[in-house]
Design an enzyme around this catalytic site. Structure first.
Site: not given
Ligand SMILES: [Zn+2]
Length: 209
Positions: A35, A37-38, A104
């Protein structure tokens, strides 16, 4: 009606004042696998660095998919990070910084919630990225708790590989019941709610047959 630019600014917290006035806050970037995120975490941290802010990034040691010391997104964009065994180590290591990034975060213990609060109370901007649900669709580790205490939550989405709608589930394509299956990103596919339910149904039919 809000302009699309205003919507994007609200979603990705482009508020200039955050980057110029030191103010403690907690931002969560959560969503399924693939998606972005990182990528979004890295983007915010790089911006802070460009603004000459002192940035420190942490990730749990359990996530050694790509590199021990870097936060690396799926598209290989990266930023240097410090692997830590437990959330309490972050408090010890994050002295004298303006911004703390945590990647994470779903793999951290629940202590991460107090750690983030403490950092923000000290005036630090805390940006946390993590999976909101495991492959079963269950809230993942401390992420729901972090969302509850955050100043701002950005839920990001992947694209469903079956129908092209926004995906919120990380569907596991192999038969394994462990919550964590590290280094196996190719064994997941992003699915929307409808396609996820359909895939689960098919898997159950296969099991019963
Ligand atoms: Zn779909």
């Amino acid at each position: 009606m809000q302009s699309s630019k205003a919507v994007i600014m609200a979603l990705f917290s482009e508020d200039q004042t955050q980057e110029t006035n030191r103010r403690g806050r907690i931002e969560i970037i959560c969503g399924s696998m693939f998606s972005g995120k990182t990528e979004e975490l890295i983007r915010r941290l790089k911006r802070a660095k460009f603004a000459k802010q002192k940035v420190e990034i942490f990730k749990p040691t359990v996530d050694s998919r790509y590199s021990q010391c870097d936060v690396v997104s799926h598209d290989k964009n990266y930023i240097n990070s410090t692997p830590v065994d437990s959330s309490s180590s972050i408090l010890l290591l994050a002295s004298d910084v303006d911004v703390v990034g945590i990647d994470e975060a779903q793999f951290f213990d629940l202590g991460i919630v107090d750690v983030c609060n403490e950092l923000a109370n000290m005036g630090i901007r805390v940006i946390v990225a993590g999976l909101d649900m495991d492959f079963k669709g269950t809230p993942f580790g401390p992420i729901p708790h972090l969302c509850a205490i955050a100043d701002e939550v950005s839920k990001v989405h992947a694209i469903c590989v079956k129908c092209g709608q926004l995906a919120l589930y990380s569907h596991r394509t192999v038969n394994c019941n462990k919550q964590v299956l590290l280094g196996e990103t190719e064994r997941y596919e992003p699915l929307c709610r409808k396609c996820y339910l359909k895939a689960l149904k098919q898997q159950n039919t296969l099991k019963e047959a």
